[in-house]
Scaffold this motif. Structure first.
Motif, PDB file in Angstrom:
ATOM      1  N   LEU A 160       0.847  -1.185   0.000  1.00  0.00           N
ATOM      2  CA  LEU A 160       0.000   0.000   0.000  1.00  0.00           C
ATOM      3  C   LEU A 160       0.888   1.244   0.000  1.00  0.00           C
ATOM      4  CD1 LEU A 160      -2.883   1.257   0.382  1.00  0.00           C
ATOM      5  CD2 LEU A 160      -2.401   1.209   2.844  1.00  0.00           C
ATOM      6  N   LEU A 161       0.657   2.132  -0.973  1.00  0.00           N
ATOM      7  CA  LEU A 161       1.425   3.382  -1.030  1.00  0.00           C
ATOM      8  C   LEU A 161       0.692   4.532  -0.363  1.00  0.00           C
ATOM      9  CD1 LEU A 161       2.817   3.219  -4.694  1.00  0.00           C
ATOM     10  CD2 LEU A 161       3.826   2.331  -2.582  1.00  0.00           C
ATOM     11  N   GLY A 162      -0.625   4.451  -0.290  1.00  0.00           N
ATOM     12  CA  GLY A 162      -1.390   5.516   0.358  1.00  0.00           C
ATOM     13  C   GLY A 162      -2.860   5.440  -0.011  1.00  0.00           C
ATOM     14  N   SER A 163      -3.609   6.445   0.407  1.00  0.00           N
ATOM     15  CA  SER A 163      -5.044   6.474   0.132  1.00  0.00           C
ATOM     16  C   SER A 163      -5.523   7.920   0.090  1.00  0.00           C
ATOM     17  CB  SER A 163      -5.811   5.686   1.200  1.00  0.00           C
ATOM     18  OG  SER A 163      -5.696   6.333   2.461  1.00  0.00           O
ATOM     19  N   ALA A 164      -6.756   8.092  -0.338  1.00  0.00           N
ATOM     20  CA  ALA A 164      -7.380   9.415  -0.374  1.00  0.00           C
ATOM     21  C   ALA A 164      -8.893   9.229  -0.302  1.00  0.00           C
ATOM     22  CB  ALA A 164      -6.982  10.173  -1.636  1.00  0.00           C
ATOM     23  N   SER A 165      -9.566  10.237   0.208  1.00  0.00           N
ATOM     24  CA  SER A 165     -11.026  10.172   0.330  1.00  0.00           C
ATOM     25  C   SER A 165     -11.645  11.482  -0.117  1.00  0.00           C
ATOM     26  CB  SER A 165     -11.440   9.868   1.772  1.00  0.00           C
ATOM     27  OG  SER A 165     -11.065   8.571   2.144  1.00  0.00           O
ATOM     28  N   GLU A 166     -12.693  11.371  -0.890  1.00  0.00           N
ATOM     29  CA  GLU A 166     -13.501  12.512  -1.312  1.00  0.00           C
ATOM     30  C   GLU A 166     -14.943  12.231  -0.934  1.00  0.00           C
ATOM     31  OE1 GLU A 166     -12.541  15.461  -2.979  1.00  0.00           O
ATOM     32  OE2 GLU A 166     -10.535  14.819  -2.376  1.00  0.00           O
ATOM     33  N   ILE A 167     -15.802  13.177  -1.184  1.00  0.00           N
ATOM     34  CA  ILE A 167     -17.213  13.010  -0.815  1.00  0.00           C
ATOM     35  C   ILE A 167     -17.838  11.852  -1.576  1.00  0.00           C
ATOM     36  CG2 ILE A 167     -19.486  14.103  -0.843  1.00  0.00           C
ATOM     37  CD1 ILE A 167     -18.096  16.790  -0.485  1.00  0.00           C
ATOM     38  N   ASN A 168     -17.559  11.779  -2.854  1.00  0.00           N
ATOM     39  CA  ASN A 168     -18.201  10.775  -3.698  1.00  0.00           C
ATOM     40  C   ASN A 168     -17.317   9.580  -4.030  1.00  0.00           C
ATOM     41  OD1 ASN A 168     -20.593  12.349  -3.915  1.00  0.00           O
ATOM     42  ND2 ASN A 168     -19.604  13.597  -5.505  1.00  0.00           N
ATOM     43  N   SER A 169     -16.012   9.664  -3.735  1.00  0.00           N
ATOM     44  CA  SER A 169     -15.100   8.588  -4.106  1.00  0.00           C
ATOM     45  C   SER A 169     -13.998   8.411  -3.070  1.00  0.00           C
ATOM     46  CB  SER A 169     -14.456   8.867  -5.478  1.00  0.00           C
ATOM     47  OG  SER A 169     -15.425   9.023  -6.481  1.00  0.00           O
ATOM     48  N   SER A 170     -13.462   7.208  -3.031  1.00  0.00           N
ATOM     49  CA  SER A 170     -12.280   6.904  -2.217  1.00  0.00           C
ATOM     50  C   SER A 170     -11.244   6.268  -3.130  1.00  0.00           C
ATOM     51  CB  SER A 170     -12.637   5.958  -1.072  1.00  0.00           C
ATOM     52  OG  SER A 170     -13.578   6.543  -0.198  1.00  0.00           O
ATOM     53  N   PHE A 171      -9.979   6.397  -2.748  1.00  0.00           N
ATOM     54  CA  PHE A 171      -8.893   5.920  -3.607  1.00  0.00           C
ATOM     55  C   PHE A 171      -7.868   5.152  -2.776  1.00  0.00           C
ATOM     56  CE2 PHE A 171     -10.635   9.867  -5.167  1.00  0.00           C
ATOM     57  CZ  PHE A 171     -10.883   9.626  -6.507  1.00  0.00           C
ATOM     58  N   ILE A 172      -7.406   4.030  -3.331  1.00  0.00           N
ATOM     59  CA  ILE A 172      -6.332   3.256  -2.715  1.00  0.00           C
ATOM     60  C   ILE A 172      -5.190   3.189  -3.718  1.00  0.00           C
ATOM     61  CG2 ILE A 172      -5.632   1.055  -1.701  1.00  0.00           C
ATOM     62  CD1 ILE A 172      -8.507   0.521  -0.977  1.00  0.00           C
ATOM     63  N   VAL A 173      -3.997   3.551  -3.265  1.00  0.00           N
ATOM     64  CA  VAL A 173      -2.825   3.604  -4.139  1.00  0.00           C
ATOM     65  C   VAL A 173      -1.914   2.424  -3.811  1.00  0.00           C
ATOM     66  CG1 VAL A 173      -0.912   5.007  -4.968  1.00  0.00           C
ATOM     67  CG2 VAL A 173      -3.004   6.116  -4.120  1.00  0.00           C
ATOM     68  N   TYR A 174      -1.688   1.556  -4.805  1.00  0.00           N
ATOM     69  CA  TYR A 174      -0.851   0.367  -4.643  1.00  0.00           C
ATOM     70  C   TYR A 174       0.424   0.510  -5.476  1.00  0.00           C
ATOM     71  CZ  TYR A 174      -5.547  -1.706  -3.809  1.00  0.00           C
ATOM     72  OH  TYR A 174      -6.824  -1.965  -3.400  1.00  0.00           O
ATOM     73  N   GLU A 175       1.354  -0.403  -5.229  1.00  0.00           N
ATOM     74  CA  GLU A 175       2.476  -0.557  -6.144  1.00  0.00           C
ATOM     75  C   GLU A 175       1.932  -1.135  -7.457  1.00  0.00           C
ATOM     76  OE1 GLU A 175       5.193  -3.820  -5.309  1.00  0.00           O
ATOM     77  OE2 GLU A 175       3.773  -4.643  -3.856  1.00  0.00           O
ATOM     78  N   LEU A 176       2.564  -0.789  -8.536  1.00  0.00           N
ATOM     79  CA  LEU A 176       2.106  -1.270  -9.847  1.00  0.00           C
ATOM     80  C   LEU A 176       2.682  -2.651 -10.127  1.00  0.00           C
ATOM     81  CD1 LEU A 176       0.634  -0.661 -12.530  1.00  0.00           C
ATOM     82  CD2 LEU A 176       2.816   0.244 -13.387  1.00  0.00           C
ATOM     83  N   MET A 177       1.835  -3.568 -10.563  1.00  0.00           N
ATOM     84  CA  MET A 177       2.237  -4.926 -10.942  1.00  0.00           C
ATOM     85  C   MET A 177       2.115  -5.020 -12.467  1.00  0.00           C
ATOM     86  SD  MET A 177       2.961  -6.211  -7.984  1.00  0.00           S
ATOM     87  CE  MET A 177       2.936  -8.004  -8.078  1.00  0.00           C
ATOM     88  N   GLU A 178       3.265  -5.017 -13.133  1.00  0.00           N
ATOM     89  CA  GLU A 178       3.313  -4.836 -14.586  1.00  0.00           C
ATOM     90  C   GLU A 178       2.608  -5.921 -15.387  1.00  0.00           C
ATOM     91  OE1 GLU A 178       5.766  -4.637 -12.533  1.00  0.00           O
ATOM     92  OE2 GLU A 178       6.838  -2.749 -12.769  1.00  0.00           O
ATOM     93  N   LYS A 179       2.609  -7.154 -14.879  1.00  0.00           N
ATOM     94  CA  LYS A 179       2.017  -8.264 -15.634  1.00  0.00           C
ATOM     95  C   LYS A 179       0.523  -8.452 -15.366  1.00  0.00           C
ATOM     96  CE  LYS A 179       5.837  -9.641 -17.662  1.00  0.00           C
ATOM     97  NZ  LYS A 179       6.012  -9.555 -19.131  1.00  0.00           N
ATOM     98  N   GLY A 180      -0.046  -7.569 -14.581  1.00  0.00           N
ATOM     99  CA  GLY A 180      -1.478  -7.665 -14.317  1.00  0.00           C
ATOM    100  C   GLY A 180      -1.832  -8.818 -13.403  1.00  0.00           C
TER     101      GLY A 180
END
Length: 435
Positions: free
Chosen positions: A208-228
Motif C-alpha cells: 500500500l502506497l497511500g489512500s485518499a477520500s472525497e465526498i463521492n469517491s475513495s482511492f487506494i494507491v498500490y504498487e504497480l504490478m506490470e504483468k497484471g
C-alpha cells in the motif's frame, strides 16, 4: 561492618579494663588515709551533703557506690553497643534483601525476555494486526497521476470501481483503485482494506502506497504490478502462453507464502475470503502478490461462524456457502481452485449454456485421481513439459485442498512445503534442474 563491630568491642573491653583497674586501686587504698581519696571524698560529699559517716564507713560506702556507678555505665555502654550493632545488622539485612529482590527481578526479566524470544521464533515473528501509518494523497495529485482518470489508463475493474495506471512524483509507477462511495458497504470495504494493508509487510502481499477520500469517491494507491493479474494471464488473449510449468509452480508457491503469512504470522489470523486468480497480481518477473483485502476478516484462533456470505462463485468453500462457517480452510479451498486453474487452464466456473454452468472442481475431480486421464486434461500450453511425477503430486495436492470436508484439507503451511521442491532454485524453490 565486621571492622566496626571489632572496633566497638575493643573500646568496650578497654573501658571495662580501665574501670576495673580504677576500682581495684580505690578499694586497695581505702584502708589507709591516702591523700588520693580526698578529691573523691570531697566530690561525693559535695553532691551528698546529707551523708555523715565515719572515716572507715565513708571509704567503704564510696567504694561500693563507685562500683555501682561503674556497673551502670558499663551496662549502659554495652546496651548501646548491642543496640547499635543490632541496628546495623537490620540495615544490612534490608540492603541484602533488596539486592536479592532486584537480582530476582532481573533474573525474571531475563527469563521473560528469553521466553518471548523463544515464542517469537516459534511463531516466526507474528504480526499484531493494528492500524498502521497511511500516506494521504490529495485528489489533485491522483488526478494528475492518472491523466484525469482517462479510460485509456484503466488496467482493471472491480465491484465498486476501476483501477488506473498512474505515475506519481519522481516517476513512481502505481495503480490507483477508485471506489465509488455509492453504499456503506463500499466505504466499509475501503476502510477495511486500508487498515489491513497499512500493517502487512510481506513480499507476497501487495504494498500500500497511500489512500485518499472525497465526498463521492475513495482511492487506494498500490504498487504497480506490470504483468497484471493471474486471471488475465491465464484466461486473457495470451491464454497462458507466457506461463511455463515452472513459472506456474512459482506463482502457486508465492501465493501459498502470502496465505501462510495471513494465517500463521498475523495475530489474530487473517482470512482473505476472496482469494481468486484476479486477486493474484504479477510483477515484471512473475512474482505473485495477493491483493484486494476489502472482504478480509481477522479471526481469533477458534474462527467465527455466521459471517455474512461474501466471495466469488467457484472459489467459495462448501461449508461457508451452506453453513456460513468461515475458517482458514476456506482460503485453502480457494487456493485449491487456483491450483486447478494453473494446472488445467480452465476457469473455475464455465457456462455450458445460458442457463447451465459447470464447476471446475466437479468436472475435474474424477479425472484428477486417474493417472491415465490426468495428462490429457492438463492445459495444452504446458502439456508434456513437466515431470509426470511432479504433475501427479500437484494434482494430489489440489484434490486435498478442495475436499468438501474442511478437516480433510491441509494447512496452507503443509501445501507450501509440498510446493517448494517443485520450484527451481532460481525461482525461489529448492529444485535443481539438470541440463
Amino acid at each position: 561492618m565486621r571492622e566496626l563491630f571489632l572496633h566497638f568491642q575493643f573500646l568496650f573491653l578497654l573501658k571495662i579494663f580501665v574501670t576495673t583497674k580504677f576500682f581495684t586501686v580505690s578499694a586497695s587504698s581505702s584502708s589507709s588515709s591516702s591523700p588520693s581519696i580526698a578529691p573523691v571524698y570531697t566530690f561525693m560529699t559535695t553532691y551528698s551533703p546529707g551523708i555523715q559517716m565515719g572515716s572507715g564507713e565513708e571509704h567503704r560506702f564510696n567504694a561500693h557506690k563507685k562500683l555501682l556507678i561503674g556497673l551502670i555505665i558499663s551496662s549502659s555502654s554495652l546496651g548501646l553497643i548491642i543496640l547499635f550493632c543490632f541496628g546495623c545488622w537490620v540495615y544490612k539485612r534490608n540492603q541484602c534483601s533488596k539486592s536479592i529482590n532486584n537480582s530476582d527481578a532481573e533474573s525474571g526479566n531475563s527469563f521473560t525476555l528469553f521466553m518471548r524470544r523463544l515464542s517469537s521464533i516459534k511463531t516466526q515473528r507474528r504480526t499484531t494486526i493494528n492500524k498502521g501509518y497511511v500516506q494521504c494523497f490529495d485528489f489533485k495529485t491522483l488526478e494528475k497521476a492518472t491523466g484525469s482518470f482517462k479510460d485509456s489508463n484503466v488496467i482493471g475493474k472491480g465491484g465498486f470501481g476501476c483501477v488506473y495506471k498512474a505515475s506519481l512524483d519522481n516517476n513512481v509507477k502505481a495503480a490507483i483503485k477508485k471506489i465509488e462511495n455509492v453504499s456503506q458497504e463500499a466505504k466499509r470495504e475501503f476502510q477495511n482494506e486500508v487498515d489491513l494493508l497499512s500493517k502487512f509487510q510481506h513480499s507476497n502481499i501487495i504494498s500500500l502506497l497511500g489512500s485518499a477520500s472525497e465526498i463521492n469517491s475513495s482511492f487506494i494507491v498500490y504498487e504497480l504490478m506490470e504483468k497484471g493479474s493471474l486471471d488475465e494471464q491465464l484466461h486473457g488473449p495470451s491464454r497462458g502462453s507466457a506461463l511455463t510449468w515452472h513459472v506456474r509452480m512459482k506463482i502457486a508457491l508465492d501465493t501459498a507464502r502470502g496465505l501462510e503469512y495471513l494465517h500463521e504470522h498475523c495475530l489474530p489470523p487473517v482470512i482473505h475470503r476472496d482469494l481468486k486468480s484476479s486477486n493474484i497480481l504479477l510483477d515484471s518477473s512473475f512474482n505473485a502478490k495477493i491483493s484486494d483485502f476489502g472482504l478480509a476478516v481477522s479471526l481469533d484462533v477458534h474462527g467465527k461462524n455466521n459471517i455474512k456470505l461474501s466471495g466469488t462463485l467457484g472459489y467459495v468453500a462448501p461449508e461457508y456457502l451452506l453453513d456460513g462457517k468461515l475458517t482458514d480452510k476456506s482460503d485453502v479451498y480457494a487456493f485449491g481452485v487456483v491450483l486447478l486453474e494453473l494446472l488445467l487452464g480452465r476457469r473455475p466456473v464455465e457456462k455450458l449454456s445460458p442457463a447451465q454452468c459447470q464447476s471446475l472442481v466437479t468436472w475435474a475431480m474424477p479425472q484428477l485421481t486417474d493417472r491415465s486421464k490426468l495428462p490429457n486434461i492438463v492445459d495444452p500450453v504446458i502439456k508434456d513439459t513437466m515431470d509426470l511425477k511432479h504433475l501427479y503430486q500437484v494434482a494430489a495436492m489440489a484434490v486435498l485442498c478442495v475436499q468438501p470436508e474442511p478437516s480433510y484439507r491441509p494447512l496452507i503451511t503443509d501445501v507450501l512445503h509440498s510446493l517448494v521442491p517443485l520450484v527451481p532454485v532460481e525461482l525461489g524453490g529448492t529444485l535443481r534442474l539438470t541440463r
